[in-house]
Design a protein around this motif. Structure first.
Motif, PDB file in Angstrom:
ATOM      1  N   ARG A  69       0.991  -1.124   0.062  1.00 18.04           N
ATOM      2  CA  ARG A  69      -0.100  -0.107  -0.133  1.00 18.04           C
ATOM      3  C   ARG A  69       0.781   1.328  -0.334  1.00 18.04           C
ATOM      4  NH1 ARG A  69      -5.057  -1.010   0.742  1.00 18.04           N
ATOM      5  NH2 ARG A  69      -5.753   0.836   1.356  1.00 18.04           N
ATOM      6  N   LEU A  70       0.458   2.235  -0.810  1.00 19.99           N
ATOM      7  CA  LEU A  70       1.238   3.297  -0.932  1.00 19.99           C
ATOM      8  C   LEU A  70       0.436   4.578  -0.742  1.00 19.99           C
ATOM      9  CD1 LEU A  70       3.503   2.306  -4.038  1.00 19.99           C
ATOM     10  CD2 LEU A  70       4.069   2.214  -1.768  1.00 19.99           C
ATOM     11  N   ALA A  71       0.915   5.399  -0.095  1.00 17.14           N
ATOM     12  CA  ALA A  71       0.022   6.961  -0.090  1.00 17.14           C
ATOM     13  C   ALA A  71       0.918   8.092  -0.598  1.00 17.14           C
ATOM     14  CB  ALA A  71      -0.171   7.177   1.469  1.00 17.14           C
ATOM     15  N   ILE A  72       0.125   8.822  -1.514  1.00  9.90           N
ATOM     16  CA  ILE A  72       0.873   9.929  -2.378  1.00  9.90           C
ATOM     17  C   ILE A  72       0.053  11.026  -2.345  1.00  9.90           C
ATOM     18  CG2 ILE A  72       1.589  10.401  -4.974  1.00  9.90           C
ATOM     19  CD1 ILE A  72       2.309   7.193  -4.902  1.00  9.90           C
ATOM     20  N   LYS A  73       0.536  12.205  -2.382  1.00 14.20           N
ATOM     21  CA  LYS A  73      -0.225  13.423  -2.475  1.00 14.20           C
ATOM     22  C   LYS A  73      -0.205  13.749  -4.107  1.00 14.20           C
ATOM     23  CE  LYS A  73       1.568  15.167   1.844  1.00 14.20           C
ATOM     24  NZ  LYS A  73       2.502  15.928   2.484  1.00 14.20           N
ATOM     25  N   GLU A  74      -1.608  14.379  -4.344  1.00 15.92           N
ATOM     26  CA  GLU A  74      -1.995  14.937  -5.683  1.00 15.92           C
ATOM     27  C   GLU A  74      -0.625  15.873  -6.127  1.00 15.92           C
ATOM     28  OE1 GLU A  74      -5.298  17.166  -7.923  1.00 15.92           O
ATOM     29  OE2 GLU A  74      -5.245  17.290  -5.904  1.00 15.92           O
ATOM     30  N   GLY A  75      -0.323  15.680  -7.280  1.00 18.20           N
ATOM     31  CA  GLY A  75       0.851  16.432  -7.849  1.00 18.20           C
ATOM     32  C   GLY A  75       2.267  16.148  -7.651  1.00 18.20           C
ATOM     33  N   GLN A 152      -3.679 -12.835 -11.114  1.00 17.55           N
ATOM     34  CA  GLN A 152      -4.650 -13.933 -10.494  1.00 17.55           C
ATOM     35  C   GLN A 152      -4.545 -14.468  -9.215  1.00 17.55           C
ATOM     36  OE1 GLN A 152      -3.566 -13.746 -13.681  1.00 17.55           O
ATOM     37  NE2 GLN A 152      -5.284 -13.057 -14.814  1.00 17.55           N
ATOM     38  N   ALA A 153      -2.958 -14.552  -9.026  1.00 22.22           N
ATOM     39  CA  ALA A 153      -2.608 -15.057  -7.805  1.00 22.22           C
ATOM     40  C   ALA A 153      -2.405 -13.982  -6.622  1.00 22.22           C
ATOM     41  CB  ALA A 153      -1.300 -15.763  -7.942  1.00 22.22           C
ATOM     42  N   GLY A 154      -2.900 -12.821  -6.975  1.00 18.50           N
ATOM     43  CA  GLY A 154      -2.899 -11.644  -6.062  1.00 18.50           C
ATOM     44  C   GLY A 154      -1.823 -10.571  -5.887  1.00 18.50           C
ATOM     45  N   MET A 155      -0.929 -10.617  -7.224  1.00 21.64           N
ATOM     46  CA  MET A 155       0.081  -9.776  -6.983  1.00 21.64           C
ATOM     47  C   MET A 155      -0.386  -8.269  -7.755  1.00 21.64           C
ATOM     48  SD  MET A 155       3.788 -10.994  -8.579  1.00 21.64           S
ATOM     49  CE  MET A 155       5.431  -9.940  -8.336  1.00 21.64           C
ATOM     50  N   VAL A 156      -0.964  -7.626  -6.451  1.00 18.57           N
ATOM     51  CA  VAL A 156      -1.513  -6.305  -6.614  1.00 18.57           C
ATOM     52  C   VAL A 156      -1.084  -5.570  -5.427  1.00 18.57           C
ATOM     53  CG1 VAL A 156      -3.767  -5.104  -6.988  1.00 18.57           C
ATOM     54  CG2 VAL A 156      -3.443  -7.428  -8.190  1.00 18.57           C
ATOM     55  N   GLY A 157      -1.114  -4.286  -5.521  1.00 13.57           N
ATOM     56  CA  GLY A 157      -1.052  -3.268  -4.355  1.00 13.57           C
ATOM     57  C   GLY A 157      -1.892  -2.129  -4.473  1.00 13.57           C
ATOM     58  N   THR A 158      -2.062  -1.250  -3.766  1.00 13.58           N
ATOM     59  CA  THR A 158      -2.677  -0.017  -3.745  1.00 13.58           C
ATOM     60  C   THR A 158      -2.124   1.143  -3.693  1.00 13.58           C
ATOM     61  OG1 THR A 158      -4.518  -1.409  -2.753  1.00 13.58           O
ATOM     62  CG2 THR A 158      -4.933   0.864  -2.656  1.00 13.58           C
ATOM     63  N   ILE A 159      -2.296   2.238  -4.572  1.00 10.67           N
ATOM     64  CA  ILE A 159      -1.813   3.698  -4.370  1.00 10.67           C
ATOM     65  C   ILE A 159      -3.124   4.409  -4.026  1.00 10.67           C
ATOM     66  CG2 ILE A 159      -1.119   5.380  -5.618  1.00 10.67           C
ATOM     67  CD1 ILE A 159       0.267   3.310  -7.662  1.00 10.67           C
ATOM     68  N   THR A 160      -3.098   5.088  -2.878  1.00 12.55           N
ATOM     69  CA  THR A 160      -4.048   6.164  -2.572  1.00 12.55           C
ATOM     70  C   THR A 160      -3.338   7.603  -2.811  1.00 12.55           C
ATOM     71  OG1 THR A 160      -4.912   4.715  -1.023  1.00 12.55           O
ATOM     72  CG2 THR A 160      -5.592   7.043  -0.765  1.00 12.55           C
ATOM     73  N   VAL A 161      -4.170   8.358  -3.619  1.00 14.83           N
ATOM     74  CA  VAL A 161      -3.567   9.736  -4.033  1.00 14.83           C
ATOM     75  C   VAL A 161      -4.539  10.523  -3.463  1.00 14.83           C
ATOM     76  CG1 VAL A 161      -3.124  11.328  -5.825  1.00 14.83           C
ATOM     77  CG2 VAL A 161      -2.575   8.945  -6.099  1.00 14.83           C
ATOM     78  N   ALA A 162      -4.012  11.462  -2.347  1.00 17.04           N
ATOM     79  CA  ALA A 162      -5.011  12.377  -1.632  1.00 17.04           C
ATOM     80  C   ALA A 162      -4.704  13.728  -2.144  1.00 17.04           C
ATOM     81  CB  ALA A 162      -4.520  12.252  -0.122  1.00 17.04           C
ATOM     82  N   ALA A 163      -5.952  14.543  -2.025  1.00 15.85           N
ATOM     83  CA  ALA A 163      -5.693  15.980  -2.496  1.00 15.85           C
ATOM     84  C   ALA A 163      -5.003  16.792  -1.704  1.00 15.85           C
ATOM     85  CB  ALA A 163      -7.036  16.541  -2.472  1.00 15.85           C
ATOM     86  N   ASN A 164      -4.194  17.814  -2.296  1.00 17.16           N
ATOM     87  CA  ASN A 164      -3.358  18.635  -1.521  1.00 17.16           C
ATOM     88  C   ASN A 164      -4.349  19.508  -0.520  1.00 17.16           C
ATOM     89  OD1 ASN A 164      -0.976  17.880  -1.820  1.00 17.16           O
ATOM     90  ND2 ASN A 164      -0.770  19.092  -3.744  1.00 17.16           N
TER      91      ASN A 164
END
Length: 164
Positions: A69-75, A152-164
């Protein structure tokens, strides 16, 4: 060749069958040609001079990314350094959940399809790859390995991009 959502399918896969097509993943190395910047729903190719931070991601034969899981800011422009700790070819592809699922289905049907986009890193076993990406859209996105069976085996991660 057919163009499908930024993915190029080899005609030979459609005409001669998948067995007659050389696998493209891992064989085609990134060129030094300028990156074509095309706005996507999840951002746009970034410039190295604008990198705000570097995020290291490892991927392995357990079909997992670390971190997942990754958290990133817009821009923000992020340099992803992706290390393949496994013995199999893996890839790191940024996209929407829908786009990655559609691409993963195509990979099952056409495992030899050729594609190379600025939001993809194909990484041979024991090697590293890099993507520089600007997240100019707020939302929930993902990164995935779309090689047949890996997604299909679950090799997936999440990126959440939040507004500034």
């Amino acid at each position: 060749m057919f163009k499908f959502s930024g993915i190029v399918l080899a005609c030979a896969a459609l005409l001669g069958g998948v067995n007659n097509v050389a696998l493209a993943h891992g064989e085609k190395k990134h060129s030094s040609a300028p990156v074509v910047k095309e706005q996507t729903d999840w951002g746009i190719a970034g410039d190295a001079v604008n990198v705000a931070r570097t995020i290291d991601v490892s991927m392995g034969d357990d079909m997992r990314f670390k971190p997942g899981r990754l958290a990133i800011k817009e821009g923000e422009t992020i340099r992803f350094r992706v290390k393949n700790t496994g013995k199999l070819l893996h890839e790191f592809v940024i996209g929407t959940q829908a786009e990655n699922a559609k691409h993963a289905e195509l990979m099952l049907k056409f495992p030899g399809m050729e594609h190379d986009e600025p939001y993809m890193a194909h990484v041979d076993a024991g090697q590293s790859g890099e993507i520089v990406w600007t997240f100019n859209r707020v939302g929930e996105f993902e990164f995935a390995c779309l090689i047949a069976g890996h997604f299909q085996a679950g090799m997936v991660g999440t990126i959440t991009v939040a507004a500034n």
